[in-house]
Scaffold this motif. Structure first.
Motif, short mmCIF file in Angstrom:
data_model
loop_
_atom_site.label_atom_id
_atom_site.label_comp_id
_atom_site.label_asym_id
_atom_site.label_seq_id
_atom_site.Cartn_x
_atom_site.Cartn_y
_atom_site.Cartn_z
N VAL A 115 0.83 -1.20 0.00
CA VAL A 115 0.00 0.00 0.00
C VAL A 115 0.87 1.26 0.00
O VAL A 115 2.04 1.22 0.40
N SER A 116 0.28 2.33 -0.45
CA SER A 116 0.92 3.65 -0.38
C SER A 116 0.33 4.40 0.80
O SER A 116 -0.88 4.37 1.03
N VAL A 117 1.20 5.06 1.55
CA VAL A 117 0.74 5.72 2.77
C VAL A 117 1.23 7.16 2.84
O VAL A 117 2.19 7.55 2.18
N SER A 118 0.55 7.91 3.66
CA SER A 118 0.98 9.26 4.02
C SER A 118 1.52 9.19 5.44
O SER A 118 0.91 8.56 6.31
N TYR A 119 2.65 9.86 5.67
CA TYR A 119 3.25 9.82 7.01
C TYR A 119 3.68 11.21 7.45
O TYR A 119 4.21 12.00 6.66
N ASP A 120 3.45 11.48 8.74
CA ASP A 120 3.93 12.73 9.31
C ASP A 120 4.04 12.57 10.82
O ASP A 120 3.44 11.67 11.42
N GLY A 121 4.83 13.46 11.42
CA GLY A 121 4.99 13.46 12.86
C GLY A 121 4.54 14.79 13.44
O GLY A 121 4.49 15.81 12.73
N ALA A 193 14.34 13.88 16.27
CA ALA A 193 14.55 12.53 15.74
C ALA A 193 13.36 11.61 15.99
O ALA A 193 13.32 10.48 15.49
N MET A 194 12.39 12.07 16.77
CA MET A 194 11.24 11.22 17.09
C MET A 194 10.47 10.80 15.85
O MET A 194 10.00 9.66 15.74
N GLU A 195 10.33 11.72 14.91
CA GLU A 195 9.55 11.43 13.70
C GLU A 195 10.14 10.26 12.93
O GLU A 195 9.42 9.37 12.48
N MET A 196 11.47 10.22 12.81
CA MET A 196 12.14 9.14 12.09
C MET A 196 12.01 7.81 12.83
O MET A 196 11.70 6.78 12.24
N GLY A 221 8.06 18.21 2.98
CA GLY A 221 9.34 18.47 2.33
C GLY A 221 10.55 17.90 3.05
O GLY A 221 11.66 17.91 2.51
N ASP A 222 10.37 17.40 4.28
CA ASP A 222 11.49 16.84 5.04
C ASP A 222 11.74 15.41 4.58
O ASP A 222 10.91 14.53 4.77
N SER A 223 12.89 15.16 3.97
CA SER A 223 13.18 13.84 3.41
C SER A 223 13.96 12.95 4.37
O SER A 223 14.35 11.84 4.02
N THR A 225 13.07 11.28 7.06
CA THR A 225 12.39 10.03 7.41
C THR A 225 12.47 9.03 6.27
O THR A 225 12.75 7.85 6.49
N PHE A 226 12.23 9.50 5.04
CA PHE A 226 12.29 8.61 3.87
C PHE A 226 13.69 8.01 3.75
O PHE A 226 13.84 6.80 3.53
N GLN A 227 14.71 8.83 3.88
CA GLN A 227 16.08 8.34 3.77
C GLN A 227 16.42 7.38 4.90
O GLN A 227 17.09 6.36 4.71
N PHE A 228 15.92 7.68 6.09
CA PHE A 228 16.16 6.84 7.27
C PHE A 228 15.56 5.45 7.06
O PHE A 228 16.19 4.43 7.36
N LEU A 229 14.32 5.41 6.55
CA LEU A 229 13.67 4.13 6.29
C LEU A 229 14.37 3.37 5.17
O LEU A 229 14.54 2.15 5.25
N SER A 230 14.79 4.09 4.14
CA SER A 230 15.48 3.45 3.02
C SER A 230 16.80 2.84 3.47
O SER A 230 17.16 1.73 3.05
N ASP A 231 17.53 3.53 4.32
CA ASP A 231 18.82 3.05 4.81
C ASP A 231 18.65 1.79 5.66
O ASP A 231 19.53 0.92 5.69
#
Length: 239
Positions: A115-121, A193-196, A221-223, A225-231
Motif C-alpha cells: 500500500v501507499s501511505v501518508s506519514y507525518d509526525g 529525531a522522534m519522527e524518524m 518536504g522533510d526527506s 524520514t524517507f532516507q532513514f527508512l530506506s537506509d
C-alpha cells in the motif's frame, strides 16, 4: 463525597448488620474506585494533572487523592485506552484492506498487500523541544489511519520518585526496575529525531500488525524520514 478511596458511609441503624460501605463501587481487577478514575479522567481531559486536582480540592475544602493514587488511576486509564486503540485500529485496517481489494480484486487472496501511505509526525509544542512526539501513518487510498506511535522522553513518576528517594539510591534503582513496564519514557534521542524513529517502529511491525507493506510514502518536504527508512531496508534491499 467519594473523592478519596478511604471515604466510607456509616449508618448507626444498619452498621451492625452490614458494616460500612464505600461511596463508590470498586473495580476489583484494578483495586481502584470508580469515582477516582472518573475524576482523573476529567482532569486529564482538560489538560491538567495532580497539581490542579490538589488546588481544586483545597478550594472546596475537601480531601484529595495522593500523587501515587492519581498515577495508578492514570495508568489504569491508559491500559483501557490501549484496548480501545487496538480494536479501532483493527477495524480501520480491515476497512482499508477492503478498499484496496475493491480496486484490485487480485489482492483478495493475498495475505500481505502493498500500500501507499501518508506519514507525518507532530509534537506537543513547537521548536523540537517537546518531550512527547507522535508519528501517524494514513492509507492514501482510503484515508484511514493504519498505525500510530507515541514516543516520550519524560516520565513524571520517575522524576517524582527520583526526587523523593534520590536518583543514585539503591531504593530508587529497585523501584525503577519494578516500574519499567509502566514507565512513560521510551525514547532517549532528540525531539527532532522522534519522527524518524516512530516511523521505523511502525514500518517494522507493518507486516505482523497490519498484514501490509508500506512501499510508497507521501510526506512533507522533510526527506530525513524517507532516507532513514530506506537506509534501514525494512523489507529487504529490493524495496
Amino acid at each position: 463525597m467519594g473523592y478519596s478511596t478511604k471515604l466510607e458511609l456509616l449508618c448507626e441503624s444498619c452498621h451492625e448488620s452490614y458494616g460500612s460501605v464505600f461511596s463508590s463501587f470498586q473495580e476489583e481487577a484494578k483495586n481502584s474506585h470508580d469515582i477516582n478514575s472518573k475524576l482523573v479522567s476529567a482532569f486529564l481531559s482538560i489538560g491538567r494533572g495532580h497539581a490542579a486536582l490538589e488546588t481544586f480540592s483545597s478550594v472546596l475544602n475537601m480531601p484529595t487523592m495522593d500523587r501515587k493514587t492519581f498515577a495508578k488511576c492514570m495508568h489504569n486509564l491508559s491500559v483501557k485506552n490501549k484496548d480501545v486503540k487496538k480494536k479501532m485500529l483493527e477495524m480501520s485496517r480491515q476497512a482499508a484492506r477492503e478498499a484496496h481489494v475493491k480496486v484490485d480484486a487480485s489482492l483478495k487472496n493475498q495475505e500481505i498487500i502493498d500500500v501507499s501511505v501518508s506519514y507525518d509526525g507532530t509534537w506537543q509544542k513547537r521548536g523540537h523541544t517537546s518531550n512527547p512526539g507522535l508519528g501517524i501513518i494514513i492509507d492514501v487510498l482510503s484515508g484511514l489511519v493504519l498505525d500510530f506511535e507515541v514516543l516520550s522522553k519524560y516520565c513524571q513518576n520517575c522524576v517524582f520518585a527520583g526526587r523523593d528517594m534520590g536518583v543514585d539510591s539503591a531504593e530508587f534503582h529497585i523501584w525503577q526496575k519494578g516500574h519499567a513496564d509502566e514507565c512513560d519514557k521510551n525514547f532517549d534521542g532528540t525531539s527532532g529525531a522522534m519522527e524518524m524513529h516512530a516511523a521505523l517502529i511502525m514500518w517494522r511491525r507493518s507486516i505482523s500488525d497490519c498484514q501490509m507493506r508500506f512501499v510508497s510514502m507521501m510526506s512533507d518536504g522533510d526527506s530525513k524520514t524517507f532516507q532513514f527508512l530506506s537506509d534501514n531496508k525494512i523489507y529487504g534491499s529490493d524495496i
